[in-house]
Design an enzyme around this catalytic site. Structure first.
Site, PDB file in Angstrom:
ATOM      1  N   SER B  20       0.682  -1.409   0.146  1.00  0.00           N
ATOM      2  CA  SER B  20       0.243   0.025   0.100  1.00  0.00           C
ATOM      3  C   SER B  20       0.812   1.163  -0.006  1.00  0.00           C
ATOM      4  CB  SER B  20      -0.839   0.121   1.091  1.00  0.00           C
ATOM      5  OG  SER B  20      -1.602   1.095   1.370  1.00  0.00           O
ATOM      6  N   SER B  45      -3.944   3.857   1.094  1.00  0.00           N
ATOM      7  CA  SER B  45      -5.133   3.965   2.059  1.00  0.00           C
ATOM      8  C   SER B  45      -6.311   4.996   1.722  1.00  0.00           C
ATOM      9  CB  SER B  45      -4.595   4.152   3.371  1.00  0.00           C
ATOM     10  OG  SER B  45      -3.601   3.114   3.654  1.00  0.00           O
ATOM     11  N   ASN B  68       9.118   8.994   4.226  1.00  0.00           N
ATOM     12  CA  ASN B  68       8.015   9.710   3.438  1.00  0.00           C
ATOM     13  C   ASN B  68       6.731  10.125   4.648  1.00  0.00           C
ATOM     14  OD1 ASN B  68       4.996   8.583   3.085  1.00  0.00           O
ATOM     15  ND2 ASN B  68       6.364   7.077   3.258  1.00  0.00           N
ATOM     16  N   GLY B  71       1.113  11.608   4.163  1.00  0.00           N
ATOM     17  CA  GLY B  71      -0.068  11.930   4.691  1.00  0.00           C
ATOM     18  C   GLY B  71      -1.284  11.280   4.232  1.00  0.00           C
ATOM     19  N   CYS B 130      -0.621   4.168  10.117  1.00  0.00           N
ATOM     20  CA  CYS B 130       0.338   5.085   9.436  1.00  0.00           C
ATOM     21  C   CYS B 130       1.127   5.947  10.338  1.00  0.00           C
ATOM     22  CB  CYS B 130      -0.566   5.879   8.717  1.00  0.00           C
ATOM     23  SG  CYS B 130       0.226   7.111   7.551  1.00  0.00           S
ATOM     24  N   ILE B 189       5.365  -5.003   8.632  1.00  0.00           N
ATOM     25  CA  ILE B 189       5.286  -3.782   9.371  1.00  0.00           C
ATOM     26  C   ILE B 189       4.822  -2.580   8.510  1.00  0.00           C
ATOM     27  CG2 ILE B 189       6.298  -4.516  11.540  1.00  0.00           C
ATOM     28  CD1 ILE B 189       8.773  -2.543  10.619  1.00  0.00           C
ATOM     29  N   GLY B 215      12.178   0.727   3.577  1.00  0.00           N
ATOM     30  CA  GLY B 215      13.325   0.325   2.576  1.00  0.00           C
ATOM     31  C   GLY B 215      14.039  -0.697   3.518  1.00  0.00           C
ATOM     32  N   THR B 264       9.187   0.387  -1.354  1.00  0.00           N
ATOM     33  CA  THR B 264      10.153   1.171  -1.783  1.00  0.00           C
ATOM     34  C   THR B 264      11.039   0.589  -2.959  1.00  0.00           C
ATOM     35  OG1 THR B 264      10.419   1.880   0.545  1.00  0.00           O
ATOM     36  CG2 THR B 264      12.334   2.409  -0.793  1.00  0.00           C
TER      37      THR B 264
END
Lengths: 279, 301
Positions: B20, B45, B68, B71, B130, B189, B215, B264
């Site tokens: 995602s 999301s 990143n 948001g 998030c 995770i 990453g 990534t």
């Protein structure tokens, strides 16, 4: 030393027209300039304000400078326009593919080339004009503006192509009255171009693409979309299945004709698809 | 040789999915990722209302990954579904997992209901973690809240519900709670809350200061979490975090993941990464004389 951006110092500032400004930026470390090519773009970070993409119109390793020309469209460009020589900006990149020059270098004077720019879209075409005229090819340039008050770079381009420059303004206050698209339509009646390049408002590009495709003239166009990451991961700049920051911002006619969103839709920062209005 | 894996009711041609947040803002890119070799694709999301996300800058390139703070920018569930319906024929052939994020339980429920009604997805993935949206993070910190959201979503959908968890001190309690209340799988995770400072600008780079690190930098952490969850639960696990090489895929499977998600690495190596990972996994299995990829799952325990 951890470095995320190249620090550039503004060395000169020029107001090009009502809403268009140019800054020349000096870089102590010129690594960022080595990877530049016409049509590629950099991300400009103004700490505490914004980060946004711009396509430089000039870059030179010897003097370690880059010139940025931009129109005030939002908070970031407004802040950049208010900055003065001596102040620092932060730059990452360059990103994207840029214009592909190789297919035309072998062409002779008998096979003329066309470059079409609309408004501030003319800026990223300057390095291309420079590269092409260096090879002394027969180059015609058409630039469209709203009025004489919005014109810029006219003298610079004239120095490169002389009488092969056509200026149009919507109100006829300079050059031919009408749009760049109208001027190209007339030009195509008289001349057969072997290749074309363009940058400007998308409705203009879309009409040009249709016209050039009909005439069988291969072309490349530099498109614009909302860019967040510039690294090809966030998806904010996607046009159909293509990422502007990776596969673009320059697309050739074979790709352009496959893009259902070209000329019709752009995306808002949230990713919502929004129709492009021809103003 | 079989690379097929099953997670709840979702059968995949191989264990390597698109994670995602990577390019999932538009259906056209999901189709491209699947055609490039991903076995399933997870959307960005989706929230109930459109979100612009954080102001730029929202990303920093690091030697070992990305930081990143997009948001949760997304067009909102209704707009996204409308766009999906435009290419319904293409999408119906692809295993799509819809990722959901919200600030209240009711939002997760409403989004899940809308997606389930349209019949477009094969599973839901609840983003409870998030790292740069405070409201979402609350769910991964509180086992009771996490259990409530999972139970409420399961009540309105027949799709399998995956729960994406991040690093938290009470991870085992959170997973225990969501497993008891209907989760079909655990995705672990999420990116890890982190930051960077540009020493020339003398400022944090991200406009939101904090972002999520992804990453190779987080791979050993993600691997540890999967290993630990496998020791404690019998629910299917989906490993995510820094998977870049085929060896990473094998490690995650051996730790106990039934499938993995790649994010990534798509930025580092492009879309070809999916086929490269599958090819590497196949060659390894050939060399080791393994006939079924499921034999690798949990092998290191």
């Amino acid at each position: 030393m951890a470095r995320y951006y190249f620090k550039g110092i503004i060395t000169s500032k020029k107001k090009e027209s009502e809403n268009v400004f140019s800054h020349t930026i000096f870089f102590e470390d010129n690594k960022i300039l080595r990877k530049m090519k016409p049509g590629r773009f950099v991300m400009i970070w103004l700490p505490g304000c914004d980060e946004f993409p711009l396509s430089p119109l000039f870059y030179d390793i010897t003097s370690s400078t880059m010139r940025l020309t931009f129109k005030i469209v939002g908070l970031g460009t407004k802040a950049l326009a208010s900055m003065n020589p001596g102040q620092a900006i932060f730059v990452r990149g360059p990103y994207g593919n840029g214009f592909a020059i190789p297919p035309i270098t072998g062409l002779s004077r008998e096979k003329p080339l066309l470059i079409v720019g609309g408004g501030v879209g003319i800026a990223p075409l300057l390095p291309l004009i420079h590269v092409i005229t260096k090879n002394s090819l027969d180059l015609h340039v058409v630039c469209g503006f709203r009025s004489i008050l919005d014109t810029f770079f006219v003298d610079e381009i004239y120095r490169f192509v002389g009488e092969n420059l056509t200026i149009t303004t919507d109100d006829g206050s300079m050059g031919i009255k009408g749009t760049a698209v109208n001027a190209v339509r007339e030009l195509l009646k008289r001349k057969h171009f072997s290749y074309a390049f363009a940058c400007g408002p998308e409705p203009m590009l879309f009409k040009l693409h249709k016209m050039l495709s009909y005439k069988g003239i291969p072309h490349q166009m530099l498109l614009e979309r909302y860019v967040k990451c510039a690294l090809g991961v966030c998806g904010s700049c996607v046009i159909d299945g293509f990422r502007l920051c990776k596969e673009g911002p320059v697309f050739d006619n074979t790709v352009l004709k496959r893009l259902s969103e070209f000329g019709c839709f752009k995306r808002l920062p949230s990713g919502i698809k929004e129709p492009i209005v021809d103003s | 040789m079989s690379l097929r894996v099953t997670i709840a009711s979702l059968t995949l041609r191989h264990p390597i999915m698109l994670a995602s947040g990577i390019l999932g803002t538009t259906p056209s890119m999901l189709i491209k990722a699947y055609k490039s070799g991903a076995s399933a694709v997870v959307t960005k999301s989706l929230t109930i209302n459109p979100r612009n996300g954080n102001p730029n800058p929202v990303i920093v390139e690091l030697r070992y990954g990305l930081l990143n703070a997009i948001g949760l920018a997304n067009p909102g569930v209704e707009n996204y579904l409308a766009e999906c319906l435009e290419v319904k024929d293409d999408l119906s052939r692809i295993p799509i997992v819809f990722s959901i994020a919200g600030t209240k339980i009711e939002e997760y429920v409403e989004i899940a209901r809308l997606i389930s009604e349209r019949g477009l997805g094969r599973a839901l993935e609840l983003n409870l973690s998030c790292p740069h949206v405070q409201e979402t993070r609350l769910f991964t910190e509180d086992p009771k809240l996490a259990a409530q959201v999972v139970k409420s979503v399961c009540d309105v959908t027949s799709l399998p519900v995956f729960v994406k968890v991040g690093l938290s001190t009470n991870l085992i309690d959170v997973v225990n709670a969501v497993v008891k209340h209907g989760a079909s799988a655990i995705t672990a995770i999420n990116s890890v809350r982190a930051m960077v400072i540009d020493i020339n600008a003398k400022k944090p780079v991200l406009s939101s200061v904090y972002g999520g690190l992804s990453g190779p930098a987080i791979k050993p952490i993600a691997l540890r979490v999967i290993y630990e969850l496998y020791e404690n639960f019998s629910i299917p696990l989906i490993g995510v975090g820094g998977i870049t090489k085929w060896q990473d895929v094998v490690e995650f499977l051996m730790a106990g993941a039934s499938a993995v998600q790649v994010g990534t690495a798509v930025y580092k190596r492009g879309f070809r990464v999916f086929k490269e990972l599958v090819r590497g996994l196949q060659r390894y299995m050939e060399k080791e004389g393994l006939k079924d990829v499921r034999d690798l799952v949990g092998l290191a325990h």
